[in-house]
Scaffold this motif. Structure first.
Motif, short mmCIF file in Angstrom:
data_model
loop_
_atom_site.label_atom_id
_atom_site.label_comp_id
_atom_site.label_asym_id
_atom_site.label_seq_id
_atom_site.Cartn_x
_atom_site.Cartn_y
_atom_site.Cartn_z
N GLY A 187 42.87 68.13 85.82
CA GLY A 187 41.60 68.92 85.90
C GLY A 187 41.64 70.51 85.79
O GLY A 187 40.94 71.27 85.90
N ALA A 188 43.01 70.75 85.12
CA ALA A 188 43.32 72.11 84.98
C ALA A 188 44.08 72.31 83.80
O ALA A 188 45.09 71.23 83.50
CB ALA A 188 43.80 73.00 85.95
N PRO A 189 44.27 73.25 82.84
CA PRO A 189 45.48 73.34 82.07
C PRO A 189 46.75 73.20 82.28
O PRO A 189 47.14 74.05 83.48
CB PRO A 189 45.27 74.61 81.20
CG PRO A 189 43.84 75.08 81.77
CD PRO A 189 43.36 74.30 82.91
N GLU A 190 47.66 72.27 81.93
CA GLU A 190 48.83 72.03 82.42
C GLU A 190 49.72 73.15 82.48
O GLU A 190 50.41 73.52 83.46
CB GLU A 190 49.56 70.91 81.77
CG GLU A 190 50.77 70.63 82.43
CD GLU A 190 51.28 68.89 82.11
OE1 GLU A 190 50.50 68.29 81.64
OE2 GLU A 190 52.47 68.96 82.50
N ALA A 191 49.46 73.97 81.10
CA ALA A 191 50.87 74.84 80.98
C ALA A 191 50.32 75.98 82.13
O ALA A 191 51.19 76.78 82.69
CB ALA A 191 50.80 75.51 79.75
N GLU A 192 49.21 76.31 82.35
CA GLU A 192 48.66 77.37 83.20
C GLU A 192 48.88 77.26 84.85
O GLU A 192 49.62 77.86 85.31
CB GLU A 192 47.25 77.53 83.25
CG GLU A 192 46.69 78.75 83.91
CD GLU A 192 44.97 78.87 83.67
OE1 GLU A 192 44.71 79.19 82.86
OE2 GLU A 192 44.28 78.47 84.71
N VAL A 193 48.93 75.72 85.31
CA VAL A 193 49.27 75.50 86.43
C VAL A 193 50.64 75.52 86.58
O VAL A 193 51.43 75.96 87.54
CB VAL A 193 48.71 74.19 86.77
CG1 VAL A 193 49.46 73.54 88.14
CG2 VAL A 193 47.35 74.23 86.79
N ARG A 194 51.67 74.99 85.51
CA ARG A 194 52.95 75.02 85.57
C ARG A 194 53.74 76.44 85.77
O ARG A 194 54.41 76.56 86.24
CB ARG A 194 53.54 74.31 84.48
CG ARG A 194 53.71 72.58 84.56
CD ARG A 194 54.46 72.09 83.30
NE ARG A 194 54.63 70.69 83.56
CZ ARG A 194 55.76 70.26 84.22
NH1 ARG A 194 56.58 70.94 84.76
NH2 ARG A 194 55.82 68.73 84.41
N HIS A 195 52.95 77.37 85.34
CA HIS A 195 53.36 78.91 85.16
C HIS A 195 53.08 79.33 86.84
O HIS A 195 53.76 79.98 86.89
CB HIS A 195 52.17 79.43 84.21
CG HIS A 195 52.73 80.99 84.03
ND1 HIS A 195 54.04 81.16 83.40
CD2 HIS A 195 52.21 82.23 84.61
CE1 HIS A 195 53.94 82.64 83.46
NE2 HIS A 195 53.39 83.07 83.97
N ILE A 196 52.25 78.85 87.36
CA ILE A 196 51.98 79.38 88.59
C ILE A 196 52.95 78.73 89.82
O ILE A 196 53.42 79.41 90.62
CB ILE A 196 50.39 79.08 89.11
CG1 ILE A 196 49.40 79.72 88.34
CG2 ILE A 196 50.23 79.47 90.51
CD1 ILE A 196 48.03 79.10 88.31
N VAL A 197 53.33 77.26 89.74
CA VAL A 197 53.92 76.55 90.64
C VAL A 197 55.52 77.13 90.60
O VAL A 197 55.84 77.38 89.51
CB VAL A 197 53.54 75.05 90.59
CG1 VAL A 197 52.13 74.71 90.94
CG2 VAL A 197 54.34 74.61 89.36
N HIS A 198 55.98 76.76 91.75
CA HIS A 198 57.39 77.03 91.65
C HIS A 198 58.40 75.75 91.87
O HIS A 198 59.38 75.85 91.27
CB HIS A 198 57.82 77.88 93.06
CG HIS A 198 57.48 79.01 93.17
ND1 HIS A 198 57.73 80.02 94.34
CD2 HIS A 198 56.61 80.10 92.33
CE1 HIS A 198 56.96 81.20 94.04
NE2 HIS A 198 56.29 81.03 92.81
N VAL A 199 57.77 74.66 92.30
CA VAL A 199 58.46 73.71 92.06
C VAL A 199 58.61 72.99 90.57
O VAL A 199 57.68 73.33 89.77
CB VAL A 199 58.01 72.17 92.93
CG1 VAL A 199 58.12 72.65 94.32
CG2 VAL A 199 56.28 72.01 92.62
N SER A 200 59.52 72.35 90.21
CA SER A 200 59.73 71.75 88.93
C SER A 200 60.57 70.46 88.83
O SER A 200 61.15 70.14 89.98
CB SER A 200 60.54 73.04 88.05
OG SER A 200 61.54 73.14 88.61
N ASP A 201 60.40 69.76 87.69
CA ASP A 201 60.98 68.42 87.44
C ASP A 201 62.56 68.52 88.11
O ASP A 201 63.38 69.58 87.69
CB ASP A 201 61.14 68.17 86.06
CG ASP A 201 59.68 68.03 85.68
OD1 ASP A 201 58.79 68.09 86.28
OD2 ASP A 201 59.52 67.55 84.45
#
Lengths: 888, 181
Positions: A187-201
């Motif tokens: 529902g939103a651009p993945e790159a934009e959201v990944r840039h905001i969140v702190h958790v990662s794989d």
């Protein structure tokens, strides 16, 4: 004589009965033993149980006492035993266990502190065995939420050396964490959201961290203008799915606004907070815009909203018509026979102010209330008229006054316990005064308060009014009800603080008349101790015309570390650190260590305060200090002298009235003065080692409304310092200092402040002039501004100020508050120092000046410039000062 | 024989004296004046209160046990505590409880028309063929009472789960039924 069997038994029983009667009949208690008590004193328990040696044991009182003592919240059981004669009483109590500590072990990932924070059982709490399993279960759930679903937690209760205190041994084995293997965004651009969140794989699946990320995403889209973005997540088999629904975007336009910027108007809009654009919110926004204009006098302002929606964007435009700015020209009241001045003073619309049409109805109501308050009960205030011409509004409010009603006879009925005269005095209603309902209601309340003070808490009072012609006769019809008294006081919640610390602040006495107002005052007094974060005072259910009082307190942290930093242009940067503890031995005794540093001084001091010295309401203060200081001639930058001082000061202070405080101090200080400029040496005590032993009685009077920024009130003080060889001093002198300041609001933003200080001293024996460290100096930021620090008065051969035995100083200030914490001050300071009392003449030095103030949490920041009215050779024309706090 | 009789009498008198002193002066036989038999948070119920209430209740319900009376007293305390929290005030505890019941329980009772009809259909025989209209109000009162009792039980259970309640009636003296492991 032979006894028959029957006779023997009869005799035996008669004898038994004879001996038993005095035994069973109530006898005073001779001995009371208490077993199992640890948390409170025996005296406190017996007080709560209402058991006393010398009094008769009453089972009903025992029951009430057990129930009362239970309110302490520390008991599991209280058993009261007595021998048959009831002279020996044994009380067996069993207290509830408390948690001494929670020991955490086995934890690898979270710190013990974090786990203690997550665990519901805390140190000093009552140990609820019935809740322990639940608390362990919930700790496991919290660990699972933080990414450790396989954590093993066990809690074991361990005995300690202290009765009723237990340790909880908490074993936490976190196990393997649950990991996020993959993150997918919908529902939103993945790159934009990944840039905001702190958790990662590869991260631990910590739901707290994930939720913070969701909030972050939501905030991001709100900042882009989206009204109500909805963000959620799912987690299964190592995959974290983030679902974003950005919702609709709001674009806002304002057209026609010149008085307020679009940014200012945008701030007032409710849509972002509400997360929606609804019709009712649009109406609110329109009203808000118009009211902003009205308040600035744009009485014909209008705002029209236009809304359109395309794709995912809502566009809301406000078309604004501002009109002309209008002021209130004249207020007219046709039909009014009373002086208009008093009425105009209370009306919201004032002549000369901006005309705000929304205040007009308040004006009409106020005119009506004004008349009714003066006894014109049938006043008619007609529809007001407004005429606007040349940006001025003439407001006409026609009035039909009608007859004036006055108070006739004031009588009392139904009063039995309180004399009629006392009731009438409390009511404060005068025959012939204007009649109005508000005054009568106030008078009724005053009579109710009078009854409350005497313990009649169920009193019912009706003010009956009988109108005859233009006067109103008032009768206070009273139903007194039963009188209630204070019973016992139960104090609970205090773990560190001794009960006596709370009890000594209480104003009520057992068996005194019950009064709610007294309880409210007690609550304030307990808060003022600074020991409690919460104080709850509750009267318990009535019994026997009495009400016990339950006082529940929640203790705060008694320790404190405070840092202070300041600047003034004499000492330069000042830094202080205070480390304090205000509940020593649980008795509200305060101890603190203060270290202060600036470019001229180093101070180390240990302060001790006992607010109830010798169990009296008498404050004991003691200070042990070491002080190193250099005094500088600010004009020449020459060090005039240095000293090192060690001292002890012990004294008592007593609050004599609400405003007046008396004090008596003993000081012993050894000062070593060195590097003294030769021209300021007036006695052979001015350099070298000198021990001064002194006694200082004093009195202060303080009615200021705010000690940091007074607007009205008086601060005055008078202190005498006596030093004599009779009390082992190396020098003999007496000195007296008076200081007095008066503050008064003059009008609106103006406050006038005036101060007078003077001091005189006389030595005897070896020296008549005071030693250097005791002499008076004037000049500086808190003295006669215009003169640099300590530079006023007599000078030595090299031009260094010598100080003296007498001084006088006056300060006059006009303080103007401009708003937003900014103020301007103009001042006239005067004063002088004389070497001896006999030197005092009419020579007074004057300085005028101006200053700026800016409010900070520790008092106003101050910038002053003082200008000498008469320039002196070798001295500057004026002085600039920076510091914190008002000059006086 | 005479001497034996005399001795017996002397012994009786002596033993009565001993009994007297042991009853009225000996510490070992101290009488329990009162103790706690249950508590709800910081409010205690004492043995003397329980005995009084038990005696009063037994006159109306002869089969009731002391444990049952204590349980009722605990429930009453739970409700009174909650009423105090809600600042409900009245002259007596009974009045407070009545007001509490009105506010917290009866205000939530809803008896729907279809429930009344359904009850009537299920129990039509018991009404002896009386028409619905004639028994409707009676059924409504009955269902209201049933729902009130049900809600009250739920309310008590909820209050009990949140409160610190201990029954110490059967705990030996000096132990206080602490539940300590």
């Amino acid at each position: 004589m032979e006894l028959t069997n029957r006779q023997t038994f009869f005799l035996a029983f008669a004898l038994l009965l004879f001996m038993a009667v005095p035994a069973i009949a109530s006898q005073p208690i001779e001995k009371i033993d208490v077993e199992g008590l640890a948390s409170i004193s025996k005296e406190e328990l017996l007080g709560l149980l209402d058991l006393k040696v010398g009094e008769v044991l009453d089972p009903l009182k025992v029951r009430e006492g057990i129930k009362r003592a239970f309110f302490k919240g520390i008991f599991n059981d209280i058993e009261v035993y007595a021998n048959a004669a009831r002279t020996d009483v044994r009380i067996v109590v069993l207290e509830r266990d408390r948690i001494r500590s929670v020991e955490v072990s086995g934890n690898n990932f979270f710190s013990s502190r974090e786990i203690r924070k997550m665990f519901e059982f805390k140190e000093d709490d009552i140990l609820r065995y019935d809740l322990l399993d639940g608390a362990v279960k919930r700790l496991k759930e919290k660990l699972a939420e933080r990414g450790f679903p396989y954590a093993i937690v066990t809690a074991t209760v361990k005995n300690t050396s202290k009765t009723y205190f237990k340790d909880i041994a908490l074993t936490v084995e976190e196990g393997l964490p649950l990991l996020i293997k993959q993150i997918l965004v919908h529902g939103a651009p993945e790159a934009e959201v990944r840039h905001i969140v702190h958790v990662s794989d590869g991260d631990r699946y910590d739901q707290k961290a994930v939720q913070s990320d969701m909030d972050r995403i939501s905030e991001h889209y709100k900042s882009l203008g989206y009204l109500n973005p909805v963000v959620s997540y799912r987690f299964a088999d190592g995959r974290l799915d983030i679902d974003v629904n950005m919702g609709k975007k709001l674009r806002m336009n304002f057209d026609g606004n010149t008085v307020f910027s679009s940014k200012e108007l945008l701030k007032e809009m409710p849509f972002r907070d509400a997360g929606a654009v609804r019709d009712d919110l649009v109406e609110d926004a329109t009203r808000k815009i118009v009211s902003l204009y009205y308040a600035k006098g744009y009485s014909s302002a209008q705002a029209a909203p236009v809304m359109s929606e395309a794709d995912d964007t809502i566009t809301l435009s406000f078309f604004i018509f501002e009109g002309e700015q209008v002021k209130v020209g004249e207020l007219k009241f046709p039909g009014m026979t009373l002086p208009e001045k008093n009425l105009k003073a209370v009306l919201p619309l004032k002549e000369g102010d901006y005309y705000d049409p929304s205040l007009l109805s308040s004006d009409v109501d106020m005119v009506r209330e004004f008349y009714v308050a003066l006894g014109y009960l049938s006043v008619v205030v007609e529809t007001p008229g407004v005429e606007i011409e040349k940006e001025k509004a003439t407001i006409t409010i026609p009035v039909k006054e009608g007859p004036k009603t006055v108070i006739g006879k004031v009588e009392v009925s139904g009063a039995v316990s309180v004399p009629r005269e006392e009731i009438l005095k409390a009511a404060r209603l005068k025959e012939g005064s204007p009649y109005n309902e508000v005054d009568i209601a106030d008078a009724r309340q005053r009579v109710i308060d009078l009854y409350y003070e005497k313990g009649f808490i169920d009193v019912a009072i009706n003010a009956e009014v009988k109108f005859s012609g233009e006067s109103a006769d008032i009768t206070f019809s009273i139903r007194e009800g039963e009188r209630t008294f204070f019973g016992k006081t139960i104090v609970t919640g205090n773990v560190e603080t001794k009960t006596v610390v709370i009890e000594r602040e209480l104003l009520h006495k057992e068996s005194g008349p019950f009064n709610y107002n007294v309880l409210a005052k007690e609550r304030q007094r307990l808060y003022r101790l600074g020991l409690f974060t919460e104080v709850r005072i509750e009267p318990l259910d009535p019994y026997d015309h009495k009400r016990d009082i339950l006082i529940e307190v929640t203790e705060g942290n008694a320790g404190s570390v405070e840092f202070g930093i300041g600047y003034n242009n004499y000492d330069k940067v000042n830094g202080t650190v205070d480390i304090g503890y205000k509940n020593l031995f649980g008795m509200n005794r305060q101890i603190s260590l203060r270290v202060g540093y600036n470019s001229l001084e180093k101070l180390y001091a240990i302060n001790y305060v006992d607010p109830w010295f010798l169990a009296r309401h008498l404050s004991f203060k003691g200070t042990l200090y070491r002080n190193e200081r250099e005094e500088k001639n600010i004009d020449t930058k020459v060090i005039m002298y240095r000293y090192r001082k060690y001292g002890i000061s012990l004294g008592v202070e007593k609050q004599l009235t609400d405003a007046m405080k008396g004090s008596l101090y003993y000081d012993y200080a050894v000062s070593n003065t060195f590097e003294v400029q030769p021209d300021i040496v007036l006695t052979d005590r001015d350099a070298g080692r000198l021990g001064i032993s002194s006694i200082s009685p004093g009195v202060t009077y303080d009615t200021r409304d705010n000690p940091f920024e007074p607007r009205k009130g008086v601060l005055a003080g008078f202190t005498v310092k006596l030093s004599s060889s009779a009390i082992l001093s190396q020098t003999n002198f007496a000195k007296a200092v008076f200081n007095g300041s008066v503050y008064q609001e003059i009008w609106g933003p103006f406050v006038g402040a005036a101060a007078l200080r003077f001091g005189v001293a006389q030595g005897w024996g070896h020296d008549t002039i005071l030693p250097l460290v005791e002499r008076f100096f004037l000049g500086g930021r808190n003295s006669v501004r215009g003169y640099a620090q300590d530079t006023l008065g007599p000078r030595g051969a090299n031009g260094n100020p010598t100080g003296g035995n007498a001084f006088v100083e006056t300060n006059l200030e006009l303080r103007t508050f401009l708003g937003k914490g900014i103020g301007v001050v103009t001042f006239l300071d005067s004063g002088n120092v004389w070497q001896r009392i006999s030197d005092i003449d009419g020579t007074i030095k004057h300085a005028v000046g101006i200053g700026l103030r800016y409010d900070t949490p520790v008092g106003p920041f101050r910038l002053d410039y003082g200008y000498k009215l008469k320039k002196e050779p070798g001295l500057s024309r004026g002085e600039l000062f920076f510091s914190i706090g008002q000059a006086f | 024989m005479k001497t034996a009789n005399y001795k017996l009498k002397i012994m009786i008198l002596l033993s009565l004296f001993t009994l007297h002193f042991s009853l009225f002066t000996c510490e070992a036989n101290a009488e329990l004046i009162d103790r706690v038999v249950a508590f709800v948070n910081d409010r205690a119920i004492t043995l003397s209160e329980l005995k009084e209430t038990y005696e009063r209740t037994r006159k109306l319900q002869p089969d009731i046990t002391m444990q049952e009376v204590l349980n009722t007293m605990v429930n009453r305390l739970l409700l009174l505590n909650d009423a105090r929290r809600l600042k409900i005030e009245a002259k007596t505890d009974d009045e407070i409880l009545n007001e509490y019941e009105e506010l917290k329980v009866r205000a939530l009772v809803r008896v729907r028309e279809e429930d009344i009809e359904s009850y009537y259909k299920k129990n039509e025989k018991e009404f002896g063929g009386a028409p619905y209209e004639s028994v409707r109000d009676k059924i409504e009162t009955l269902l209201t009472e049933e729902q009130t009792n049900e809600l009250l039980k739920k309310q008590i259970a909820e209050l009990r789960s949140k409160a610190y309640v201990k029954i110490l009636l059967n705990a030996p003296p000096g132990n206080g039924g602490t539940g300590r492991p």
